[in-house]
Structure formats: structure tokens, C-alpha cells
Design a protein around this motif. Structure first.
Motif, mmCIF file in Angstrom:
data_model
loop_
_atom_site.group_PDB
_atom_site.id
_atom_site.type_symbol
_atom_site.label_atom_id
_atom_site.label_comp_id
_atom_site.label_asym_id
_atom_site.label_seq_id
_atom_site.Cartn_x
_atom_site.Cartn_y
_atom_site.Cartn_z
ATOM 1 N N GLU A 171 15.384 9.690 19.082
ATOM 2 C CA GLU A 171 16.675 10.119 18.533
ATOM 3 C C GLU A 171 16.287 11.237 17.591
ATOM 4 O OE1 GLU A 171 18.937 6.960 17.268
ATOM 5 O OE2 GLU A 171 19.258 6.073 19.186
ATOM 6 N N GLY A 172 14.976 11.673 17.349
ATOM 7 C CA GLY A 172 14.551 12.681 16.317
ATOM 8 C C GLY A 172 14.155 12.116 15.085
ATOM 9 N N ILE A 173 14.105 10.954 15.038
ATOM 10 C CA ILE A 173 13.694 10.391 13.306
ATOM 11 C C ILE A 173 12.196 10.096 13.442
ATOM 12 C CG2 ILE A 173 14.004 8.548 12.051
ATOM 13 C CD1 ILE A 173 16.676 8.091 12.937
ATOM 14 N N VAL A 174 11.566 10.516 12.700
ATOM 15 C CA VAL A 174 10.133 10.324 12.501
ATOM 16 C C VAL A 174 9.962 8.957 11.610
ATOM 17 C CG1 VAL A 174 7.798 10.987 11.527
ATOM 18 C CG2 VAL A 174 9.369 12.689 12.649
ATOM 19 N N LEU A 175 8.934 8.166 12.034
ATOM 20 C CA LEU A 175 9.052 6.932 11.371
ATOM 21 C C LEU A 175 7.543 6.672 10.797
ATOM 22 C CD1 LEU A 175 9.776 3.873 10.568
ATOM 23 C CD2 LEU A 175 9.134 3.110 12.610
ATOM 24 N N HIS A 176 7.166 6.481 9.655
ATOM 25 C CA HIS A 176 6.000 6.224 8.613
ATOM 26 C C HIS A 176 6.002 4.744 8.345
ATOM 27 C CE1 HIS A 176 5.289 10.691 8.897
ATOM 28 N NE2 HIS A 176 6.544 10.969 8.193
ATOM 29 N N THR A 177 4.783 4.072 8.419
ATOM 30 C CA THR A 177 4.742 2.971 7.851
ATOM 31 C C THR A 177 3.491 2.911 6.850
ATOM 32 O OG1 THR A 177 3.032 2.427 9.573
ATOM 33 C CG2 THR A 177 5.351 1.854 10.102
ATOM 34 N N VAL A 178 3.636 1.894 5.842
ATOM 35 C CA VAL A 178 2.895 1.708 4.663
ATOM 36 C C VAL A 178 2.345 0.221 4.650
ATOM 37 C CG1 VAL A 178 2.465 2.045 2.472
ATOM 38 C CG2 VAL A 178 3.857 3.659 3.374
ATOM 39 N N GLY A 179 1.285 -0.071 4.746
ATOM 40 C CA GLY A 179 0.664 -1.522 4.319
ATOM 41 C C GLY A 179 0.438 -1.493 2.998
ATOM 42 N N LEU A 180 0.990 -2.621 2.292
ATOM 43 C CA LEU A 180 0.755 -2.549 0.814
ATOM 44 C C LEU A 180 -0.007 -3.878 0.429
ATOM 45 C CD1 LEU A 180 1.394 -1.709 -2.064
ATOM 46 C CD2 LEU A 180 3.399 -2.616 -1.855
ATOM 47 N N GLY A 181 -1.150 -3.666 -0.222
ATOM 48 C CA GLY A 181 -1.792 -4.644 -0.669
ATOM 49 C C GLY A 181 -3.001 -5.237 0.265
ATOM 50 N N ASP A 182 -3.231 -6.566 0.472
ATOM 51 C CA ASP A 182 -4.451 -7.104 0.934
ATOM 52 C C ASP A 182 -4.093 -7.058 2.576
ATOM 53 O OD1 ASP A 182 -6.475 -8.677 2.272
ATOM 54 O OD2 ASP A 182 -6.288 -10.115 0.846
ATOM 55 N N ALA A 183 -4.840 -6.103 3.224
ATOM 56 C CA ALA A 183 -4.633 -6.114 4.713
ATOM 57 C C ALA A 183 -4.843 -7.254 5.413
ATOM 58 C CB ALA A 183 -5.582 -5.033 5.169
ATOM 59 N N ALA A 184 -5.445 -8.335 5.051
ATOM 60 C CA ALA A 184 -5.380 -9.652 5.564
ATOM 61 C C ALA A 184 -4.071 -10.112 5.575
ATOM 62 C CB ALA A 184 -6.260 -10.468 5.044
ATOM 63 N N ASP A 185 -3.076 -9.776 4.858
ATOM 64 C CA ASP A 185 -1.937 -10.326 4.825
ATOM 65 C C ASP A 185 -0.797 -9.751 5.917
ATOM 66 O OD1 ASP A 185 -2.557 -12.197 3.179
ATOM 67 O OD2 ASP A 185 -1.961 -10.849 1.217
ATOM 68 N N PHE A 186 -1.230 -8.515 6.466
ATOM 69 C CA PHE A 186 -0.377 -7.844 7.458
ATOM 70 C C PHE A 186 -1.138 -7.289 8.640
ATOM 71 C CE2 PHE A 186 -1.256 -4.450 4.125
ATOM 72 C CZ PHE A 186 -1.895 -3.536 5.063
#
Length: 410
Positions: A171-186
Motif C-alpha cells: 500500500e506504499g507504507i515503509v515499515l521500520h522496526t526497532v529492537g530496544l534493550g536486551d536482544a535476548a528479550d526479543f
């Protein structure tokens, strides 16, 4: 408005053997002038589940204020918290004088509780960014944990969420993601794949303090976008040419797949820097009766809704029977090829559980990092090797840092 420049990593070897050779073509798209980017609509979905309580939430509030302060008069911001439910906080908030003051009450009200309903956050981003002509639309999902079910259990099947990200992109929307904090938790691999399906970028804020500069940089990048729907068409000019793989290499790395035969959707093109696309091509041996020399092998065509006419260039490659000439490497394109391979291996590394295979991947990445003088990446690989020997597995934090270090190298 835009210029196309085509460069190979090396010439083609012409020999009597019936063999083909792999080559990398760099397609460089350069703006002819530095104009202001298009107006921006940005929707930020901030995880405020219970695990965000404390320093992470306070850092997120500061980062959101910073984003508001950086908005141009023509930009608009949508902001929502998400946990068990989505809570919209800012709607079509404009930049300019007094923007932070008017947004501060909503931002200050953020509180942490509940579970992580990533599905609801993605739905909100889609609804918050309706189609507008001549507008760049960007969604950012910030989370410190795994996507969960309504009961708070970690979601085992994330395919529906990846499909949601793909729908946003369509649909023309760019999606960025951010992992915050300890990478073991996500789940780094999930967030990376979510951004890839959304034609965006995965970011890692290892500490709460790193969130603000990551968001500010992403906003700056988004404000420089001049075209958001660019496509390349790759048209073979000789028989048996095999186009094998492709990526948008810089300024933001993005693995690419064909949307139709020979068609690549590369998305954003910025006004402030060139955009490089790398194409891995299997070049056949020279046809019988053809003399060595320059040979047209592929036509490259750039299209976008903002372009009145396609921009077309033809890729020619030098066929030479001389070994020395065939090994004359273009160091810039070759360095990009190596970094492309490193990035692919680092993504595989995120999900690899076999220690022997992990060692092989680390060794392969290390060799390329040393050969191309990537000292920061080499240090991170050394740390991962140490993790493997001491714990029998990789630290999620160190593996995620290696991935994001590589993604920022051009």
C-alpha cells in the motif's frame, strides 16, 4: 532529475572452455540536484507493555519529544502506545514553532503495563497512514519484547504479522522496526524480517539512550526522500544471461525479490545521496564467432510515478581472453559485493543453532571483514567467537550488534 551509472566488479573471461562466470553489477541512481524531500507522514507505534517500565520508557518519551522537535512544517506525526490495546496519543501533529509544547502532555502521559500486541500496532499504523498523493508514509514499530497472544504468551506463529508488514508495503507504507534493550528479550530475526517485508530497516537500540539518535537519524533519512515508488526493470540483451540475486545496497540495505520477471521494487530514492542496487549476474561465455571486447549484456530501466519518462542505460561488459585483464577488480564494487555476502550470512547466523555451522559462518564473515578492513565488525565477530567457545552459543546481544554494524557499512 536522476542519473543511472552501471559498473561491474570485474571483466568477463573469454576462454575456449564452455563455462559461465558470476559477476556483480552496481546500478547507481544519483540525484542531479539536492532538492527538499517530499512531505512526510510518520506513524510511531511505541511498545508500552509492562517490561518498558522505568528507564526504557523515560528514554522513549525523550526520543518522541526529539522527533516532534525535528518535524518540518509540511510533516505530520501520528503517535500511539501499544500493549494489550493501542492508545493513540498524537494525530496528524504538525512541526514548526510550539510543536513540542503542544505534544508534551500526550507524551508525558505514557505508562507501561500489559502485554505486547504487535498485531494491533501494525493495524494501527496501516489505518493511521491513508494514501496521499505526493506524500512519503513511514511507520516505525518500537518494541523491547516478543509479540504475544492476548493472554501474554509468546506468539509462536509470526507469519500473519509478516503478512501484515507485506500488506503495508504493498500500500506504499515503509515499515521500520526497532529492537530496544536486551536482544535476548526479543526476536531479532523476526524484527529484521518484519522490516524487510515492509521495505524498511531494522534498528537496534542496545541501551535506552541509543533510541533517540536512532529515531532522529531515521527521521532525517525519511525527510530526504524524493521518490518512494522506484522500480528497476532488468532486460537481458544476450542469450543465456542468468540474473541470480539482487539487493538495494545503500544508503539503506534491503534484500530484494522480483515482483514480476525482471522487475525489482526498490522503493525510496533520496535527494542527498546516491542509491546503489547490486545485481548478481551469471555471464555466459562469448558466443562462437564473436570477437573479444565490449559486449552489451543487459538493459536497465528506472521508473517511478514522479518520472515523466523511464531512465534507461545499457550495461556492457568487457570480454577478454587475457587472464590479467579479466582479474582487474573494481575495488569499490567488489567491497560492496563482500559486504552484501556478510549481511546475508549475519542474517543466517541469527537463527543458526548448530555450533559447527556457526563456526563456519563466523570464519567466513571474519575473512571478508579482515580482507576489506572492517575493524569494528571484526571486533564484534571476535566477541561472538568467544561467546561460542565459552557458552556453546552466541549472545543475542552481540549477534544483533554485528548485524546492525554491518547494515550501516557502505
Amino acid at each position: 532529475m536522476l542519473n543511472l551509472e552501471l559498473t561491474w566488479n570485474k571483466p568477463a573471461k573469454n576462454s575456449d572452455e564452455r563455462v559461465s562466470t558470476d559477476h556483480v553489477l552496481r546500478v547507481r541512481i544519483s540525484p542531479s540536484s539536492k532538492k527538499q524531500g517530499l512531505p512526510l507522514r510518520m506513524a510511531i507505534a511505541l511498545d508500552t507493555s509492562g517490561s518498558m517500565q522505568g528507564e526504557k520508557l523515560e528514554a522513549a518519551k525523550k526520543a518522541c519529544r526529539s522527533v516532534v522537535a525535528q518535524l518540518r512544517d509540511s510533516d505530520r506525526l501520528e503517535l500511539a502506545s501499544f500493549a494489550t490495546e493501542v492508545q493513540p496519543l498524537l494525530k496528524s501533529h504538525s512541526g514548526g514553532k510550539g510543536a513540542v509544547e503542544t505534544a508534551n502532555s500526550a507524551i508525558s502521559s505514557l505508562q507501561a503495563s500489559g502485554v505486547t500486541r504487535t498485531d494491533k500496532a501494525l493495524n494501527w499504523i496501516q489505518n493511521a497512514l491513508p494514501e496521499e498523493t505526493g506524500i512519503v508514509r513511514v511507520g516505525i514499530l518500537i518494541t523491547d519484547g516478543h509479540a504475544t497472544t492476548p493472554e501474554g504468551k509468546i506468539l509462536d506463529n509470526v507469519t500473519p504479522l509478516l503478512n501484515q508488514a507485506e500488506k503495508l508495503s504493498s500500500e506504499g507504507i515503509v515499515l521500520h522496526t526497532v529492537g530496544l534493550g536486551d536482544a535476548a528479550d526479543f526476536n531479532t530475526e523476526f524484527l529484521y524480517n518484519l522490516s524487510t517485508r515492509g521495505q524498511g530497516t531494522f534498528m537496534y537500540a542496545d541501551t535506552p539512550q541509543e533510541l533517540e539518535p536512532e529515531l532522529r537519524e531515521r527521521l532525517t533519512v525519511s525527510q530526504a526522500i524524493a521518490i518512494d515508488d522506484a522500480k528497476l526493470e532488468l532486460i537481458p540483451k544476450i542469450k543465456d544471461l542468468n540474473i541470480k540475486a539482487f539487493c538495494r545496497f545503500s544508503p539503506d540495505y534491503l534484500p530484494l525479490e522480483e515482483t514480476a520477471k525482471g522487475i525489482l521494487t526498490i522503493g525510496s530514492i533520496r535527494t542527498d545521496t546516491p542509491t546503489d542496487v547490486l545485481v548478481k549476474v551469471e555471464i555466459p561465455r562469448l558466443s562462437p564467432g564473436k570477437s573479444p571486447g565490449e559486449q552489451e549484456v543487459m538493459q536497465v530501466q528506472l521508473t517511478a510515478s514522479a518520472l515523466n519518462n523511464p531512465i534507461t542505460e545499457t550495461a556492457t561488459i568487457l570480454y577478454t581472453p587475457e587472464y590479467d585483464k579479466s582479474e582487474q577488480i573494481n575495488s569499490d564494487v567488489e567491497a560492496s559485493r563482500a559486504l552484501w555476502e556478510i549481511r546475508e550470512n549475519l542474517v543466517i547466523l541469527q537463527r543458526e543453532t548448530n555450533p559447527n555451522r556457526t563456526r563456519q559462518l563466523l570464519k567466513t564473515i571474519e575473512i571478508e571483514a579482515v580482507d576489506h578492513g572492517l575493524d569494528d565488525l571484526k571486533d564484534q565477530i571476535d566477541q561472538l567467537k568467544d561467546d561460542l567457545e565459552k557458552m556453546g552459543k552466541l549472545s543475542p546481544r552481540h549477534a544483533t550488534k554485528a548485524l546492525t554494524i554491518a547494515n550501516k557499512l557502505n
